[in-house]
Design a protein around this motif. Structure first.
Motif, short mmCIF file in Angstrom:
data_model
loop_
_atom_site.label_atom_id
_atom_site.label_comp_id
_atom_site.label_asym_id
_atom_site.label_seq_id
_atom_site.Cartn_x
_atom_site.Cartn_y
_atom_site.Cartn_z
N MET A 114 3.98 50.04 22.35
CA MET A 114 3.96 51.40 21.84
C MET A 114 3.18 52.39 22.71
O MET A 114 3.51 53.57 22.75
N ALA B 2 9.41 57.44 15.54
CA ALA B 2 8.62 56.38 14.91
C ALA B 2 7.84 56.93 13.72
O ALA B 2 7.73 56.27 12.68
N TYR C 138 4.60 55.32 24.96
CA TYR C 138 5.34 56.40 24.31
C TYR C 138 4.42 57.49 23.76
O TYR C 138 4.90 58.53 23.30
N THR D 98 9.19 43.63 24.40
CA THR D 98 8.51 43.98 23.16
C THR D 98 7.07 43.47 23.13
O THR D 98 6.17 44.17 22.65
N ARG E 82 14.09 49.86 23.98
CA ARG E 82 13.24 50.99 23.60
C ARG E 82 13.79 51.73 22.39
O ARG E 82 13.06 52.49 21.75
N TYR F 69 10.63 59.35 21.14
CA TYR F 69 10.41 58.07 20.47
C TYR F 69 9.21 58.06 19.53
O TYR F 69 9.28 57.48 18.44
N SER F 70 8.11 58.67 19.93
CA SER F 70 6.94 58.67 19.02
C SER F 70 7.23 59.50 17.77
O SER F 70 6.82 59.13 16.67
N VAL G 79 11.81 51.26 19.23
CA VAL G 79 10.48 51.86 19.08
C VAL G 79 10.27 52.53 17.72
O VAL G 79 9.20 52.38 17.11
#
Length: 499
Positions: free
Chosen positions: A119, A133, A122, A245, A310, A129-130, A313
């Motif tokens: 993580m 998430a 990102y 991962t 990814r 992506y963040s 994520v």
């Protein structure tokens, strides 16, 4: 205990902020980030049109533009925008998991999320992506709260978070669909009186997504009917999913096995040692993560490759709920300490690797140094054999740095092209381009029309997306010019000396 918990909460949050801030100031940029800035240079209506022709929804770009507009340093501001959702996940996780479970699980989640190697990058990557998430995590948390407490407010937060996730990334949409499906199964099994509210949430979600639904269907149809850059799924790719991962940067090639062993132990703890409620929630958290990956793999095998790791994520914070419960409950205490030590070391190794990578100038694929060396040219020409070429990466990054100079391409440019200065070679006029820098794949035949009109010198090669992918650099001078430009000759000679 309350005072100690508050102090621990604050210290973890400050540590997370320190870690993320320390990574903010690198200048490395890759194609997808350059693409983000290309989109930001357009109006909101144009951003909608460009992203509709691309492969991602528009919400991230819209919110990012709103955020960075007041700042002169948009590059750092854009990184801060990626960092904020990461901190919010830590805060929301700490606060909400304390109420759902207890303080120990709360703190374990905060630490686990901070150190989980997959993580951290990102937090400063200028992509969606963040943010995705954060929205998926909020959807999962408030789906549980809606089910547990039955309050309309919880359902509303779940609904809005889910829609926001769907407008941010398509695999966030997949994850939200899985969360809704899990919630439906639980409702049908234990709380049938909540079915009406669930249906209302689904209907409202669809209605709110209608403005983008046509674009989503068009993008999906394009992916099915046309070639796409993602590699086909095979066992090597699946193995890479696992290693990526749980990887610990380049410095932890062997340490990955210890990390994987810890998560296997945590899974066994969740299955055999937790009480019924915590076991159920742990396995459901794993299901959101695992089912999202399986959905991507299944479609990639059945239709066309559309999934890379990814894209998982957005589900990682939900996945780490399971790990946080398990590590908080694992016995004896010595085993818990050992697991924590392994994960802490993996986090430190990964952070060290990322920090060095972020600030290692020699690792920057494209930077101001290239334009400083060749920036006296009138334009650039990209010679590549197809859209999947590594030169496409270079073209986008070059467009980020050279906003005022045209970059001509022999390949047709799609409607998703956000770079106004990237144009078709059909618009190239030799009399307006006396000095040109040409970037050519080795396999691409030197264009005969340029050979006829220009003197040219091969001045070296430059990396594109990795050190192993390079393209040749040529300096071109129009034959119709009267005399020879001294700066051109000096630059060419210096470049030849560097080879």
């Amino acid at each position: 205990m309350t005072k100690r918990y508050k102090l621990s909460f604050a210290l973890i949050l400050m540590l997370a902020a320190g870690v993320y801030i320390s990574l903010l100031f690198g200048t490395d940029i890759w194609y997808d980030e350059a693409y983000t800035f290309g989109v930001l240079r357009h109006s909101y209506s144009e951003m909608w049109r460009i992203t509709a022709a691309d492969v991602h929804p528009p919400l991230y770009y819209i919110l990012l533009k709103l955020f960075v507009t007041p700042f002169s340093d948009t590059f750092t501001a854009a990184k801060v925008f990626s960092m904020i959702p990461m901190l919010l996940i830590i805060i929301i996780g700490g606060v909400q998991l304390k109420g759902i479970f207890d303080k120990k699980v709360s703190l374990c989640f905060m630490v686990m999320f901070l150190i989980f190697p997959f993580m951290v990058p990102y937090a400063v990557e200028i992509r969606m992506y963040s943010l995705a998430a954060l929205f998926v995590f909020m959807t999962a948390i408030w789906a549980y709260k809606s089910y547990d407490r039955g309050k309309a407010k919880d359902s509303a937060i779940m609904l809005l978070s889910g829609v926001a996730a769907a407008y941010t990334h398509y695999f966030a949409l997949v994850a939200v669909g899985i969360i809704y499906f899990i919630l439906l199964i639980c409702i049908l099994k234990h709380k049938k009186h909540m079915l009406r509210r669930w249906i209302i949430c689904v209907v409202l979600s669809v209605v709110l997504y209608l403005p983008w639904l046509g674009s989503f269907i068009a993008q999906l149809a394009y992916k099915v009917e046309n070639e796409y850059w993602i590699d086909p799924i095979n066992m090597t790719v699946v193995e890479r999913y696992i290693t990526d991962t749980f990887n610990v940067g380049n410095g932890g090639a062997y340490f990955i096995y210890f990390t994987e062993l810890v998560f296997i132990m945590l899974l066994l703890t969740a299955i055999f040692s937790l009480d019924k409620r915590e076991k159920t929630l742990s396995l459901l958290a794993i299901t959101v993560w695992g089912a999202t990956i399986l959905a991507g793999v299944a479609v990639s095998l059945a239709v066309r490759p559309i999934f890379v790791i990814r894209y998982s994520v957005p589900t990682i914070p939900v996945f780490l709920i399971f790990a946080s419960i398990a590590i908080a409950r694992v016995q004896p205490r010595e085993i818990r300490a050992l697991c924590g030590a392994v994960l802490a070391v993996s986090g430190i190794l990964n952070y060290t690797y990322l920090f060095c990578k972020e600030y290692n100038v020699s690792d920057i694929i494209m930077s101001e140094s290239f334009t400083e060396r060749y920036g006296n040219c009138d334009s650039y020409i990209i010679c590549n054999s197809d859209e999947r070429s590594v030169t496409d990466h270079f073209r986008g990054v070059l467009a980020y740095y050279e906003t005022d100079k045209p970059i001509y391409s022999y390949q047709p440019l799609s409607e998703a092209n956000p770079f106004d200065n990237c144009v078709s070679m059909e618009r190239f006029l030799p009399h307006e381009n006396q000095f040109v820098i040409m970037l050519k794949e080795q396999s691409y035949q030197f264009p005969t029309d340029l050979m006829e009109r220009y003197n040219y010198i091969h001045v070296g090669r430059i990396a594109t997306d990795t050190e192993n992918h390079t393209i040749h650099v040529y300096m071109l001078m129009n034959k119709d010019m009267n005399g020879v430009d001294a700066e051109f000759i000096r630059t060419a000679q210096k470049s030849m000396e560097r080879k």
